[in-house]
Design an enzyme around this catalytic site. Structure first.
Site, short mmCIF file in Angstrom:
data_model
loop_
_atom_site.label_atom_id
_atom_site.label_comp_id
_atom_site.label_asym_id
_atom_site.label_seq_id
_atom_site.Cartn_x
_atom_site.Cartn_y
_atom_site.Cartn_z
N SER A 1 1.58 -1.62 -7.32
CA SER A 1 1.24 -2.80 -8.14
C SER A 1 0.14 -3.64 -7.48
O SER A 1 0.40 -4.74 -7.02
CB SER A 1 2.48 -3.64 -8.43
OG SER A 1 3.34 -3.77 -7.33
N LEU B 1 0.83 -1.21 0.00
CA LEU B 1 0.00 0.00 0.00
C LEU B 1 0.86 1.26 0.00
O LEU B 1 2.04 1.22 0.39
CB LEU B 1 -0.87 0.02 1.26
CG LEU B 1 -1.98 -1.04 1.35
CD1 LEU B 1 -2.59 -1.04 2.75
CD2 LEU B 1 -3.06 -0.79 0.29
N LYS C 1 7.64 1.17 0.92
CA LYS C 1 8.30 0.62 -0.28
C LYS C 1 9.53 1.44 -0.67
O LYS C 1 10.61 0.89 -0.87
CB LYS C 1 7.33 0.60 -1.48
CG LYS C 1 6.07 -0.22 -1.26
CD LYS C 1 5.19 -0.24 -2.50
CE LYS C 1 4.65 1.12 -2.93
NZ LYS C 1 3.77 1.78 -1.93
N1 LIG Z 1 -5.35 6.92 -6.68
C1 LIG Z 1 -4.13 6.62 -6.21
N2 LIG Z 1 -3.89 5.38 -5.69
C2 LIG Z 1 -2.65 5.09 -5.24
N3 LIG Z 1 -1.60 5.94 -5.24
C3 LIG Z 1 -1.80 7.16 -5.75
C4 LIG Z 1 -3.06 7.55 -6.25
N4 LIG Z 1 -2.97 8.84 -6.68
C5 LIG Z 1 -1.70 9.23 -6.48
N5 LIG Z 1 -0.99 8.23 -5.93
C6 LIG Z 1 0.45 8.33 -5.67
O1 LIG Z 1 1.06 7.52 -6.69
C7 LIG Z 1 1.95 6.59 -6.11
C8 LIG Z 1 1.69 5.18 -6.64
O2 LIG Z 1 2.15 5.05 -7.93
P1 LIG Z 1 2.39 3.60 -8.50
O3 LIG Z 1 2.85 3.79 -9.90
O4 LIG Z 1 3.26 2.84 -7.57
O5 LIG Z 1 0.92 2.96 -8.49
S1 LIG Z 1 0.41 1.66 -9.22
O6 LIG Z 1 1.44 0.62 -9.04
O7 LIG Z 1 0.20 1.97 -10.63
O8 LIG Z 1 -0.85 1.29 -8.55
C9 LIG Z 1 1.71 6.58 -4.63
O9 LIG Z 1 3.02 6.56 -4.07
P2 LIG Z 1 3.44 5.64 -2.85
O10 LIG Z 1 2.84 6.32 -1.66
O11 LIG Z 1 4.94 5.73 -2.87
O12 LIG Z 1 2.95 4.25 -3.03
C10 LIG Z 1 0.94 7.85 -4.34
O13 LIG Z 1 1.83 8.82 -3.87
N1 LIG Z 2 10.43 0.45 8.57
C1 LIG Z 2 9.79 1.57 8.87
N2 LIG Z 2 9.43 1.85 10.15
C2 LIG Z 2 8.78 2.99 10.43
N3 LIG Z 2 8.41 3.93 9.54
C3 LIG Z 2 8.73 3.69 8.25
C4 LIG Z 2 9.42 2.52 7.85
N4 LIG Z 2 9.58 2.56 6.52
C5 LIG Z 2 9.03 3.72 6.11
N5 LIG Z 2 8.51 4.39 7.14
C6 LIG Z 2 7.83 5.68 7.07
O1 LIG Z 2 6.58 5.43 6.46
C7 LIG Z 2 6.25 6.48 5.57
C8 LIG Z 2 5.97 5.94 4.19
O2 LIG Z 2 7.16 5.40 3.67
P1 LIG Z 2 7.42 5.33 2.11
O3 LIG Z 2 8.71 4.62 1.93
O4 LIG Z 2 7.26 6.66 1.49
O5 LIG Z 2 6.21 4.37 1.67
P2 LIG Z 2 5.65 4.04 0.23
O6 LIG Z 2 6.77 4.22 -0.74
O7 LIG Z 2 5.19 2.63 0.34
O8 LIG Z 2 4.53 5.00 0.01
C9 LIG Z 2 7.41 7.47 5.61
O9 LIG Z 2 7.08 8.52 6.50
C10 LIG Z 2 8.54 6.65 6.17
O10 LIG Z 2 9.46 7.44 6.90
#
Ligand SMILES: Nc1ncnc2c1ncn2[C@@H]1O[C@H](COP(=O)(O)OS(=O)(=O)O)[C@@H](OP(=O)(O)O)[C@H]1O
Ligand SMILES: Nc1ncnc2c1ncn2[C@@H]1O[C@H](COP(=O)(O)OP(=O)(O)O)[C@@H](O)[C@H]1O
Length: 305
Positions: A209, A136, A141
């Site tokens: 994904s 999520l 990630k």
């Molecule tokens: N609707 C919606 N759902 C999920 N995420 C959203 C959406 N809109 C924008 N974002 C932002 O886009 C990041 C996810 O992009 P991805 O390319 O990893 O998504 S996917 O694999 O195609 O589902 C995701 O980043 P991460 O938080 O790093 O996962 C969000 O910041």
């Molecule tokens: N192992 C961990 N323990 C505690 N907090 C974490 C850990 N990994 C990431 N975080 C925190 O969680 C939040 C989301 O991390 P992020 O790497 O941006 O997630 P994603 O890429 O899945 O959206 C950030 O504020 C990050 O500092």
């Protein structure tokens, strides 16, 4: 650690961020760290002489079917039969061109070169593979990807991160978050990741994904074992509490539609190679999580040629 978020609208996507690697010091280069050359022994007048050169490599050994990624449609490549012996410098053997139709491309021919994946791996002293990090938004990630890249870099291993957010700034800027566009996002990224792995790089793909079949399609592009799925098994309520970009808040308020985990699905992996989850409500540090993945790579032989 310096992480700055800049919200942007790129192409069809809004609410995406560029993820910056936390700053880190590169270790001093040490001679031979990447093992550029392989030593070969030979004799001149009975004297054994050792020399170093980049192995000229396995032209004679011809191609291994695993490197042809044979699952990717019926590509028959010129002179690439796994039993066929190729002369060293003959990348395109005359007269054996095999035309293919792949997707919408017809009359295409696979060009092969005698420098192959294993030769690049020899150079890098590692094995190319794809570490696919899924979970999520907010599950950690990108943080894991950076910690992993840092940890491997410190061991002299070449990595490259393909981060979903970042790719949507360029290669995938034309894609939205509809299911079909997410599928295309994953497909393209899987293909790029495959190229990195073929280059001998340890490629870390970090994308939500959300669909199992899309991830499995990427797996099927690679040789057995070379796709390592890492599931960030962090519950929604934890991700939502973190909400570093404020996106969950916006999604709950109905200001972002189709947000994964809120009003869009996430299908957890059923048989991923590695599951990273909280222990008694506590998350291990990113470096500790990265060490789990690095140990796996070590055990499976990816950290040597
Ligand atoms: N609707 C919606 N759902 C999920 N995420 C959203 C959406 N809109 C924008 N974002 C932002 O886009 C990041 C996810 O992009 P991805 O390319 O990893 O998504 S996917 O694999 O195609 O589902 C995701 O980043 P991460 O938080 O790093 O996962 C969000 O910041
Ligand atoms: N192992 C961990 N323990 C505690 N907090 C974490 C850990 N990994 C990431 N975080 C925190 O969680 C939040 C989301 O991390 P992020 O790497 O941006 O997630 P994603 O890429 O899945 O959206 C950030 O504020 C990050 O500092």
């Amino acid at each position: 650690m310096i992480i700055r978020f800049n919200m942007a609208s790129i192409g069809k996507c809004s609410s995406i961020y560029w993820t910056t690697s936390p700053e880190f010091d590169f270790p001093e280069p040490s001679s031979g760290k990447l093992g550029l050359c392989k030593s070969f022994g030979f004799s001149i007048s009975g004297t054994h002489v050792k020399t170093s050169f980049v192995a000229p490599l396995r032209a004679i050994e011809a191609s291994r079917t695993s490197q042809l990624n044979g699952k990717a449609e019926n590509i028959q490549r010129a002179g690439c039969d796994s039993n066929q012996v190729l002369p060293t410098n003959d990348c395109n053997v005359k007269g054996v061109h095999q035309m293919s139709t792949i997707g919408n491309s017809s009359n295409i021919v696979w060009h092969k070169c005698s420098v192959e994946k294993c030769d690049r791996e020899e150079l890098l002293q590692q094995r190319g593979c794809v570490i696919w990090v899924t979970g999520l938004s907010g599950s950690g990630k990108s943080t894991l990807a950076c910690a992993l890249s840092r940890g491997l870099h410190a061991r002299g291993k070449l990595t490259y991160i393909l981060d979903g957010d970042n790719l949507r700034h360029g290669l995938n800027r034309d894609l939205s978050f509809r299911a079909e566009d997410r599928a295309e996002n994953i497909r393209r990224t899987g293909e790029v990741a495959k190229l990195f792995a073929d280059a001998g790089v340890i490629c870390i793909a970090s994308l939500i994904s959300p669909y199992r079949k899309d991830r499995d399609a990427c797996r099927s592009l690679l040789a057995e074992g070379d796709f390592i799925e890492v599931f960030m098994d962090v519950p929604l309520h934890v991700c939502e509490a973190r909400d570093p970009k404020g996106l969950y808040k916006l999604a709950r308020a109905g200001k972002i539609k189709g947000f994964t985990g809120i009003d869009d699905p996430y299908e957890p992996p059923l048989t991923s190679e590695i599951v990273l989850r909280q222990n008694q409500g506590l998350c291990d540090s990113p470096d500790d999580l990265a060490d789990i993945v690095i140990s796996y790579l070590d055990k499976k032989g990816y950290l040597k040629a």
